[in-house]
Motif scaffolding. Structure first.
Motif, PDB file in Angstrom:
ATOM      1  N   UNK A 178       0.813  -1.210   0.000  1.00 18.75           N
ATOM      2  CA  UNK A 178       0.000   0.000   0.000  1.00 18.75           C
ATOM      3  C   UNK A 178       0.850   1.264   0.000  1.00 18.75           C
ATOM      4  N   UNK A 179       2.044   1.196   0.571  1.00 23.26           N
ATOM      5  CA  UNK A 179       2.926   2.357   0.485  1.00 23.26           C
ATOM      6  C   UNK A 179       3.311   2.629  -0.972  1.00 23.26           C
ATOM      7  N   UNK A 180       3.576   1.553  -1.713  1.00 19.51           N
ATOM      8  CA  UNK A 180       3.871   1.701  -3.146  1.00 19.51           C
ATOM      9  C   UNK A 180       2.669   2.313  -3.864  1.00 19.51           C
ATOM     10  N   UNK A 181       1.480   1.819  -3.537  1.00 16.08           N
ATOM     11  CA  UNK A 181       0.253   2.314  -4.158  1.00 16.08           C
ATOM     12  C   UNK A 181       0.005   3.787  -3.817  1.00 16.08           C
ATOM     13  N   UNK A 182       0.140   4.118  -2.532  1.00 11.63           N
ATOM     14  CA  UNK A 182      -0.139   5.487  -2.087  1.00 11.63           C
ATOM     15  C   UNK A 182       0.854   6.487  -2.661  1.00 11.63           C
ATOM     16  N   UNK A 183       2.137   6.120  -2.666  1.00 11.41           N
ATOM     17  CA  UNK A 183       3.146   7.049  -3.166  1.00 11.41           C
ATOM     18  C   UNK A 183       3.156   7.127  -4.686  1.00 11.41           C
ATOM     19  N   UNK A 184       2.490   6.167  -5.345  1.00  9.18           N
ATOM     20  CA  UNK A 184       2.306   6.249  -6.798  1.00  9.18           C
ATOM     21  C   UNK A 184       1.006   6.969  -7.131  1.00  9.18           C
ATOM     22  N   UNK A 185       0.272   7.385  -6.105  1.00 10.49           N
ATOM     23  CA  UNK A 185      -1.002   8.093  -6.247  1.00 10.49           C
ATOM     24  C   UNK A 185      -2.036   7.273  -7.009  1.00 10.49           C
ATOM     25  N   UNK A 186      -2.007   5.954  -6.803  1.00  4.44           N
ATOM     26  CA  UNK A 186      -3.024   5.075  -7.383  1.00  4.44           C
ATOM     27  C   UNK A 186      -4.327   5.249  -6.621  1.00  4.44           C
ATOM     28  N   UNK A 187      -4.253   5.334  -5.290  1.00  2.00           N
ATOM     29  CA  UNK A 187      -5.418   5.686  -4.497  1.00  2.00           C
ATOM     30  C   UNK A 187      -4.983   6.393  -3.227  1.00  2.00           C
ATOM     31  N   UNK A 188      -5.940   6.960  -2.527  1.00  5.06           N
ATOM     32  CA  UNK A 188      -5.673   7.654  -1.265  1.00  5.06           C
ATOM     33  C   UNK A 188      -6.741   7.251  -0.249  1.00  5.06           C
ATOM     34  N   UNK A 189      -6.438   7.482   1.025  1.00  3.68           N
ATOM     35  CA  UNK A 189      -7.408   7.343   2.108  1.00  3.68           C
ATOM     36  C   UNK A 189      -7.815   8.754   2.546  1.00  3.68           C
TER      37      UNK A 189
END
Length: 222
Positions: A140-151
């Protein structure tokens, strides 16, 4: 987009190797085949992360056609049809989460118990839970820092990087580790012939057994 298509294409390999090929080899629907069927259907639930309020939001640049959220009974959040649910990415993620990683997880646990024969099953799965939580958090860190999704909203006291674009609720890692551990445990016990979801299936007819067993596996994983 590299994450999106990488997950999707690698998921097709999982489906082919553990789904199609296993059925061809065994001449029957194997447990891994059932797990792949469950994985293919499980992406439906991704829209439910915003069932009550927008707690999870995908980048609209991903391939998407809006969402089926407004058709889910009891849907409460506004504008369900506009919730971004990226089909290609979600399909790939859930194939790995429900089928791919539990298959790898069973191999890791058996390898660990070969190296530590005195390690109990409970201890092995406790360690695997920690591994699953760390794996979920790392992904999820990879996902979040790639701006794929956010919370958009997180419980502030138990979240990392609170107040930033990359804020991350630690409950997500705990939940992810828990689900990975449960599905891995299901497959692990299935290999030993004592899977919880399949108990009693031996009393069914040969024609009904694969159908009912698959529905049971789908129900357990979902």
């Amino acid at each position: 987009h590299a994450l999106e298509w990488g997950l999707f294409l690698s998921a097709l390999v999982v489906i082919w190797h553990f789904g199609v090929r296993s059925v061809q080899r065994e001449r029957r629907l194997t447990f891994d085949g059932m797990l792949v069927v469950a994985a293919c259907l499980s992406g439906f639930w991704e829209a439910c992360t915003s069932y009550v309020a927008p707690a999870h939001a995908y980048n609209a640049h991903l391939i998407n056609l809006g969402s089926w959220a407004q058709y889910i009974p009891g849907w409460h959040a506004a504008n369900g049809e506009a919730v971004v649910t990226p089909l290609v990415l979600v399909f790939g993620m859930y194939i790995w989460f429900v089928a791919g990683f539990p298959i790898i997880g069973c191999w890791l646990i058996r390898r660990l118990r070969d190296l530590r024969p005195r390690l109990s099953t409970l201890s092995a799965f406790s360690l695997f839970f920690l591994f699953g939580a760390a794996l979920t958090a790392g992904f999820e860190q990879l996902i979040l820092h790639s701006q794929v999704y956010v919370y958009p909203e997180v419980p502030h006291a138990i979240s990392l990087w609170d107040g930033t674009l990359h804020q991350y609720p630690l409950l997500s890692a705990v939940g992810g580790g828990g689900v990975l551990t449960m599905i891995t445990a299901l497959r692990y016990t299935a290999q030993d012939g004592d899977a919880l979801a399949l108990r009693g299936s031996e009393h069914l007819s040969a024609r009904l057994r694969p159908v009912v067993s698959t529905v049971a596996v789908v129900g357990f994983t979902h």
